[in-house]
Design an enzyme around this catalytic site. Structure first.
Site, mmCIF file in Angstrom:
data_model
loop_
_atom_site.group_PDB
_atom_site.id
_atom_site.type_symbol
_atom_site.label_atom_id
_atom_site.label_comp_id
_atom_site.label_asym_id
_atom_site.label_seq_id
_atom_site.Cartn_x
_atom_site.Cartn_y
_atom_site.Cartn_z
ATOM 1 N N HIS A 49 0.844 -1.201 0.000
ATOM 2 C CA HIS A 49 0.000 0.000 0.000
ATOM 3 C C HIS A 49 0.875 1.244 0.000
ATOM 4 C CE1 HIS A 49 -2.455 -3.188 1.950
ATOM 5 N NE2 HIS A 49 -3.458 -2.620 1.280
ATOM 6 N N HIS A 50 0.377 2.306 -0.605
ATOM 7 C CA HIS A 50 1.122 3.567 -0.657
ATOM 8 C C HIS A 50 1.452 4.076 0.750
ATOM 9 C CE1 HIS A 50 1.006 8.151 -1.398
ATOM 10 N NE2 HIS A 50 2.223 7.694 -1.654
ATOM 11 N N GLY A 51 2.681 4.570 0.923
ATOM 12 C CA GLY A 51 3.093 5.144 2.212
ATOM 13 C C GLY A 51 2.597 6.569 2.355
#
Ligand SMILES: [Zn+2]
Ligand SMILES: [Zn+2]
Length: 385
Positions: free
Chosen positions: A173-175
Site C-alpha cells: 500500500h502507498h506510504g
C-alpha cells in the site's frame, strides 16, 4: 565501530490489537519473534526495550486534538462504541480498542528508540517490527494505523540530529501518511513502491505526487501493476534506489518492510514471493554502508498472511540487519509448534518454490508498464538529473 544491531521488542507490543477478527493481528510479530529465537538469531545483546513516545514526540507530527481523541477513545466505558469521536477512529478499518493511546505510543516510542540508537552511533542498524504504521495522518487514524511511528521518528531525527532522511516504503500500500507529513520538506526524501492506487487503498501514490514548494521532487512514487512478480519488482527497485542513495546522500535510511506484496496476501493483488523480502533488505543494507555509514532503521508494516508470509519475510529481514546466516529450511520444531493452530499448511523453506502459483498470463505487459512507470517517475525528480 563494531557493527551492532538492535532489536526493539517488548511483549507489550502485542497490545496493539484491534480484535480477533481484524486482519492486523499482532500474532504475526509473536510468530516471527518465535521463529527468530528458534533459529538462535536473537541474543540478549540485541534486545532493547521500547518506551512510550512522549506527547512532545507525538505532537511533532500529530494534531494535539487528534491525540486527545485517541486518549479518550481508549478509555471509553463499556457499551459505548465511540463512533462519534471522529478523526478516523471507530471505523471498520481502525476500530477503537482499550488503551489504544498507550499501546500505540509504545510502538511509536519503539521506533524513536531505534532512531536514537542508530543516530547516536550506539548501533548501526535497528529494527522495530511492531512499527511501520505508515497510513496515520496528522489528524486522522487510517488503514489500521493510529499514530505514525515513522513520521514521529523522522521528525525526531530532524529535530535532534538535523539529519537528512531517505525513507523507503515497499509495503503493497502507498506510504501516504509519511509522504504527506514531509511533502514540502527537501530534507526528507520519501519513496514508495506499491500496488497502483487504481485498485487498492488508500488510492494515492500516483507518479505525479512529487512534493510541493521546496520539497518538490522529494516525493517519489512507483505505482506497480497488479500481479507484478519478483523479477519486475526487483528490477524496478534496483533501477531507482541506488540513484536515490547516491544523488540524495542521506545521513540515514529508514525502510518500511510491509510484506503484503506476496502472492498469498489476502488484501492485495501483487504476485511477489519471499525472494523479494530477502533481496530488498540486502540492497538497502549494502547502500546504507556505502552512503550513510551504515545508519539504517527498519520497521515492519503490513502483511496479512500471518502464518505463511510474515514470519519468513521478517526473519529474513532480521538476518540481513544483524548480519547472521539463515538456513534454507524452516526449523521443524517451529512448524510442529504452530501447525496445529494454523489454518493453512506452513511452508518448510524460507524461499518459495518456483511453482508457487500458475504463470501470470499478462506478465510481459505488466513488466513493460512497470518499466514505463520507472522512467516517468525518475524523469520528474529534478535532483536526480
Ligand atoms: Zn551492516
Ligand atoms: Zn500494506
Amino acid at each position: 565501530m563494531m557493527d551492532r544491531t538492535a532489536f526493539i521488542y517488548s511483549d507489550a507490543f502485542l497490545a496493539y490489537k484491534f480484535g480477533e477478527e481484524h486482519p492486523f493481528n499482532p500474532k504475526r510479530v509473536e510468530l516471527t519473534v518465535d521463529l527468530i529465537r528458534e533459529l538462535g538469531l536473537l541474543q540478549q545483546k540485541h534486545i532493547f526495550q521500547p518506551r512510550p513516545a512522549t506527547l512532545e514526540e507525538l505532537f511533532r507530527v500529530h494534531d494535539p486534538n487528534f491525540v486527545h481523541a485517541v486518549q479518550k477513545a481508549g478509555k471509553l466505558p463499556p457499551g459505548q462504541d465511540g463512533s462519534d469521536i471522529g478523526f478516523g477512529l471507530g471505523t471498520e478499518d481502525t476500530p477503537i480498542f482499550p488503551n489504544m493511546h498507550e499501546a500505540t505510543s509504545l510502538v511509536v516510542g519503539g521506533t524513536v528508540v531505534a532512531a536514537d540508537l542508530v543516530m547516536s552511533g550506539k548501533v548501526n542498524h535497528a529494527l522495530n517490527l511492531a512499527g511501520g504504521l505508515h497510513h496515520a495522518r496528522r489528524s486522522e487514524a487510517s488503514g489500521f494505523c493510529v499514530y505514525n511511528d515513522i513520521g514521529a521518528a523522522i521528525a525526531y531525527i530532524k529535530d535532534r540530529y538535523h539529519a537528512r532522511v531517505l525513507y523507503i516504503d515497499t509495503d503493497a500500500h502507498h506510504g501516504d501518511g509519511v509522504q504527506w507529513m514531509f511533502y514540502d520538506d527537501p530534507d526528507v526524501l520519501t519513496v514508495s513502491f506499491h500496488e497502483t492506487g487504481k485498485y487498492l487503498y488508500p488510492g494515492t501514490g500516483d507518479i505525479e505526487e512529487r512534493g510541493t514548494g521546496r520539497g518538490y521532487g522529494y516525493s517519489l512514487n512507483i505505482p506497480l501493476e497488479p500481479f507484478t512478480e519478483d523479477e519486475s519488482w526487483l528490477t524496478t527497485f534496483e533501477s531507482i534506489i541506488p540513484h536515490l542513495f547516491h544523488k540524495f546522500r542521506p545521513d540515514v535510511v529508514i525502510s518500511q518492510n510491509g510484506c503484503d506484496a506476496h502472492h498469498f496476501d489476502p488484501l492485495t493483488h501483487l504476485s511477489a514471493t519471499t525472494r523479494i523480502y530477502r533481496d530488498i533488505p540486502k540492497m538497502v543494507h549494502q547502500l546504507a554502508h556505502e552512503v550513510c555509514e551504515g545508519r539504517w532503521i527498519a520497521v515492519g508494516g503490513g502483511g496479512y498472511d500471518i502464518w505463511r508470509v510474515v514470519p519468513r519475510a521478517w526473519t529474513m529481514l532480521w538476518a540481513e540487519l544483524s548480519e547472521q546466516t539463515l538456513p534454507d529450511e524452516i526449523p521443524q520444531t517451529w512448524i510442529d509448534k504452530w501447525q496445529p493452530q494454523a489454518p493453512v499448511t506452513l511452508p518448510t523453506s524460507f524461499l518459495d518454490p518456483p511453482d508457487l502459483f500458475p504463470p501470470i498470463p499478462r506478465r510481459a505487459e505488466i513488466e513493460e508498464k512497470n518499466r514505463i512507470t520507472v522512467r516517468r517517475s525518475l524523469f520528474g525528480a529534478p535532483f536526480l538529473l
